[in-house]
Write an enzyme that holds these catalytic residues in place. Sequence first.
Site, PDB file in Angstrom:
ATOM      1  N   HIS A  67      75.213 -13.636  75.639  1.00  0.00           N
ATOM      2  CA  HIS A  67      76.545 -13.470  76.255  1.00  0.00           C
ATOM      3  C   HIS A  67      76.443 -13.684  77.763  1.00  0.00           C
ATOM      4  O   HIS A  67      77.413 -14.009  78.426  1.00  0.00           O
ATOM      5  CB  HIS A  67      77.116 -12.085  75.948  1.00  0.00           C
ATOM      6  N   LYS A  72      66.683 -12.258  79.292  1.00  0.00           N
ATOM      7  CA  LYS A  72      65.572 -11.666  80.042  1.00  0.00           C
ATOM      8  C   LYS A  72      64.832 -10.662  79.181  1.00  0.00           C
ATOM      9  O   LYS A  72      65.453  -9.909  78.427  1.00  0.00           O
ATOM     10  CB  LYS A  72      66.185 -10.947  81.259  1.00  0.00           C
ATOM     11  N   LYS A  96      70.366  -2.683  77.851  1.00  0.00           N
ATOM     12  CA  LYS A  96      69.869  -2.220  79.152  1.00  0.00           C
ATOM     13  C   LYS A  96      70.521  -3.021  80.289  1.00  0.00           C
ATOM     14  O   LYS A  96      71.025  -2.453  81.255  1.00  0.00           O
ATOM     15  CB  LYS A  96      68.351  -2.427  79.171  1.00  0.00           C
ATOM     16  N   LYS A 108      62.961 -10.873  74.275  1.00  0.00           N
ATOM     17  CA  LYS A 108      61.646 -10.231  74.351  1.00  0.00           C
ATOM     18  C   LYS A 108      60.631 -11.137  73.682  1.00  0.00           C
ATOM     19  O   LYS A 108      60.966 -11.888  72.768  1.00  0.00           O
ATOM     20  CB  LYS A 108      61.656  -8.868  73.631  1.00  0.00           C
ATOM     21  N   SER A 365      63.356  -7.137  88.686  1.00  0.00           N
ATOM     22  CA  SER A 365      63.151  -8.517  88.230  1.00  0.00           C
ATOM     23  C   SER A 365      64.362  -9.368  88.594  1.00  0.00           C
ATOM     24  O   SER A 365      64.235 -10.536  88.975  1.00  0.00           O
ATOM     25  CB  SER A 365      62.958  -8.560  86.716  1.00  0.00           C
TER      26      SER A 365
HETATM   27  P1  NAD Z   1      50.747  -0.803  80.073  1.00  0.00           P
HETATM   28  O1  NAD Z   1      50.016  -1.654  79.121  1.00  0.00           O
HETATM   29  O2  NAD Z   1      50.604  -1.023  81.525  1.00  0.00           O
HETATM   30  O3  NAD Z   1      50.435   0.737  79.812  1.00  0.00           O
HETATM   31  C1  NAD Z   1      50.455   1.350  78.563  1.00  0.00           C
HETATM   32  C2  NAD Z   1      49.559   2.556  78.652  1.00  0.00           C
HETATM   33  O4  NAD Z   1      49.668   3.321  77.460  1.00  0.00           O
HETATM   34  C3  NAD Z   1      48.091   2.177  78.825  1.00  0.00           C
HETATM   35  O5  NAD Z   1      47.512   2.973  79.839  1.00  0.00           O
HETATM   36  C4  NAD Z   1      47.498   2.464  77.450  1.00  0.00           C
HETATM   37  O6  NAD Z   1      46.127   2.801  77.509  1.00  0.00           O
HETATM   38  C5  NAD Z   1      48.353   3.640  77.004  1.00  0.00           C
HETATM   39  N1  NAD Z   1      48.402   3.784  75.554  1.00  0.00           N
HETATM   40  C6  NAD Z   1      48.395   2.846  74.601  1.00  0.00           C
HETATM   41  N2  NAD Z   1      48.432   3.379  73.390  1.00  0.00           N
HETATM   42  C7  NAD Z   1      48.456   4.719  73.579  1.00  0.00           C
HETATM   43  C8  NAD Z   1      48.491   5.825  72.712  1.00  0.00           C
HETATM   44  N3  NAD Z   1      48.508   5.683  71.393  1.00  0.00           N
HETATM   45  N4  NAD Z   1      48.524   7.072  73.249  1.00  0.00           N
HETATM   46  C9  NAD Z   1      48.508   7.231  74.587  1.00  0.00           C
HETATM   47  N5  NAD Z   1      48.461   6.224  75.460  1.00  0.00           N
HETATM   48  C10 NAD Z   1      48.429   4.982  74.957  1.00  0.00           C
HETATM   49  O7  NAD Z   1      52.290  -0.918  79.618  1.00  0.00           O
HETATM   50  P2  NAD Z   1      53.572  -0.604  80.483  1.00  0.00           P
HETATM   51  O8  NAD Z   1      54.015  -1.868  81.108  1.00  0.00           O
HETATM   52  O9  NAD Z   1      53.362   0.615  81.285  1.00  0.00           O
HETATM   53  O10 NAD Z   1      54.621  -0.301  79.323  1.00  0.00           O
HETATM   54  C11 NAD Z   1      54.720   0.978  78.705  1.00  0.00           C
HETATM   55  C12 NAD Z   1      56.067   1.096  78.028  1.00  0.00           C
HETATM   56  O11 NAD Z   1      57.096   0.883  79.005  1.00  0.00           O
HETATM   57  C13 NAD Z   1      56.333   0.084  76.923  1.00  0.00           C
HETATM   58  O12 NAD Z   1      57.146   0.683  75.940  1.00  0.00           O
HETATM   59  C14 NAD Z   1      57.130  -0.997  77.626  1.00  0.00           C
HETATM   60  O13 NAD Z   1      57.942  -1.745  76.746  1.00  0.00           O
HETATM   61  C15 NAD Z   1      57.964  -0.144  78.568  1.00  0.00           C
HETATM   62  N6  NAD Z   1      58.499  -0.866  79.721  1.00  0.00           N
HETATM   63  C16 NAD Z   1      57.674  -1.487  80.606  1.00  0.00           C
HETATM   64  C17 NAD Z   1      58.228  -2.135  81.705  1.00  0.00           C
HETATM   65  C18 NAD Z   1      57.365  -2.768  82.779  1.00  0.00           C
HETATM   66  O14 NAD Z   1      57.932  -3.170  83.815  1.00  0.00           O
HETATM   67  N7  NAD Z   1      56.069  -2.848  82.632  1.00  0.00           N
HETATM   68  C19 NAD Z   1      59.607  -2.191  81.870  1.00  0.00           C
HETATM   69  C20 NAD Z   1      60.419  -1.541  80.943  1.00  0.00           C
HETATM   70  C21 NAD Z   1      59.852  -0.878  79.873  1.00  0.00           C
END
Ligand code: NAD
Length: 473
Positions: A67, A72, A96, A108, A365
């Site tokens: 839309h 993104k 979002k 995604k 972003s």
């Molecule tokens: P990342 O890979 O940087 O960090 C994830 C962390 O979680 C790591 O430290 C990992 O070791 C830990 N982890 C993995 N499995 C685990 C478990 N079972 N128990 C405990 N810890 C565990 O990822 P991120 O970018 O921080 O993303 C984390 C969440 O945030 C995801 O759901 C992602 O979709 C969401 N998110 C990220 C962003 C972004 O800008 N990076 C933006 C919006 C949403």
Amino acid sequence: MSATPHEPGFRDSVDVMFNRAAALMDMPPGMAEKIRVANSTYTVRFGVKLRGEIMTFTGYRSVHSEHAEPVKGGIRYSMDVNQEEVEALAALMTYKCALVEVPFGGSKGGLCIDPSEWSEDELERITRRFAYELIKRDLIHPAQNVPAPDMGTGAREMAWIADAYKRIKSDDINARACVTGKPRHLGGIAGRVEATGRGVQYALREYFRHPGDVAKSGLSGSLDGKRVVVQGLGNVGYHAAKFLEEEDGCRIVGIIERDGAITSDAGLNVEAVKHYVIDNGGVEGFEGATFTTDGASVLEYDCDILIPAALESTVNVGNAARIKAPLIIEAANGPVTAKADEILREKGTVIIPDMYANAGGVTVSYFEWVKNLSHIRFGRLQRRQEEAYHNLLVDEIEAMTGKRFSPGKRAKILEGADELTLVRSGLDDTMRLAYQSMTEVWNNRAGEGVDLRTAAFLISIRRVAETYKSLGL
Ligand code: NAD
């Protein structure tokens, strides 16, 4: 982690929450269904010659809603990546972006890979090949589809993707805008790496500016002294926990990582734990804290605020009833399943939903994308002019009053806004306004069972529906 067998999967869980809001809306027949479903999901299997053999990888790019364009959404590297997961995450991106008024549709992507099993060189070759597959189908494109980092990816991978795009489309002057979350020297923006965690902090600050809303969770006062448990000390969890500890006086009493969890009622130093995890690959052995291999049990730890910041479905029917935190902020996408959500709602737990809580990443972003299209750093034109103007003003005030500002205050007033200041200001404004729109609906429609998540859905679905209506659907 996946939901228990008695629960719907991630995509169905998002749909259940969507449907709860859609049922409260008056939309033309079929509109809810049009918004809910993913427009398309592309699956690619490609080979890369590595370690003397051809390795085949499977990746996805799902487009939930066009839309608004470009669409993104991040690219995730994890062995758990699958079509259902990317479609759920793409849907959340649509809602979002609409909620925080970022003019993008939702998308995604993901690659089934464990990044820790590959060297940097190998990861680069795999990423470039994956990027090529998406670029040639316009699933990476500055005007159509703009990825960003997610779990398992970061600025490094975005740099490879941007370079792959530039090599294929060398005549595209806006090539840098094909992906966000890039390193600064390749067109990235100040404050993007910390943006999602920073957004979680700003979301909590805005929540605590609404005492009536705070009271609904049974909490009171400010963030100062609040006991926090965070799951996942990656990009999002680390920054959120660090800022809350260092700038808002929160006490981080529990940190859950892959190998288990550590707790300390005196509070954990997030920076020290982060360094420890980098050096040792986990939290086990961190001095001055209690370690347990049963990391998930610490989700149930006695605290004021629980921040799941790792992966989806970590709060599910199996543990929801035992969660003690009266306030959960979903820094990860989909950390609370639909069934757990029901249990927690009945308990009176307040949940600040993912589509709002982690919107800081896509917001910054958006700023990066705008910067890439304008080909100029924010603040470059006006900063020194602002400083000269402030200088004049301060000199006049001092001359008129015969008093002098303290050197510290003077310097602060004179300072023109640089890119980081502007990014933080834009992010703060976005998080405040989005919360204010949510709380209005939450409070006005509480009688219909509307909670913060439903309020967020009501706002975003309405905005997407309005766009579709204007487009003639
Ligand atoms: P990342 O890979 O940087 O960090 C994830 C962390 O979680 C790591 O430290 C990992 O070791 C830990 N982890 C993995 N499995 C685990 C478990 N079972 N128990 C405990 N810890 C565990 O990822 P991120 O970018 O921080 O993303 C984390 C969440 O945030 C995801 O759901 C992602 O979709 C969401 N998110 C990220 C962003 C972004 O800008 N990076 C933006 C919006 C949403």
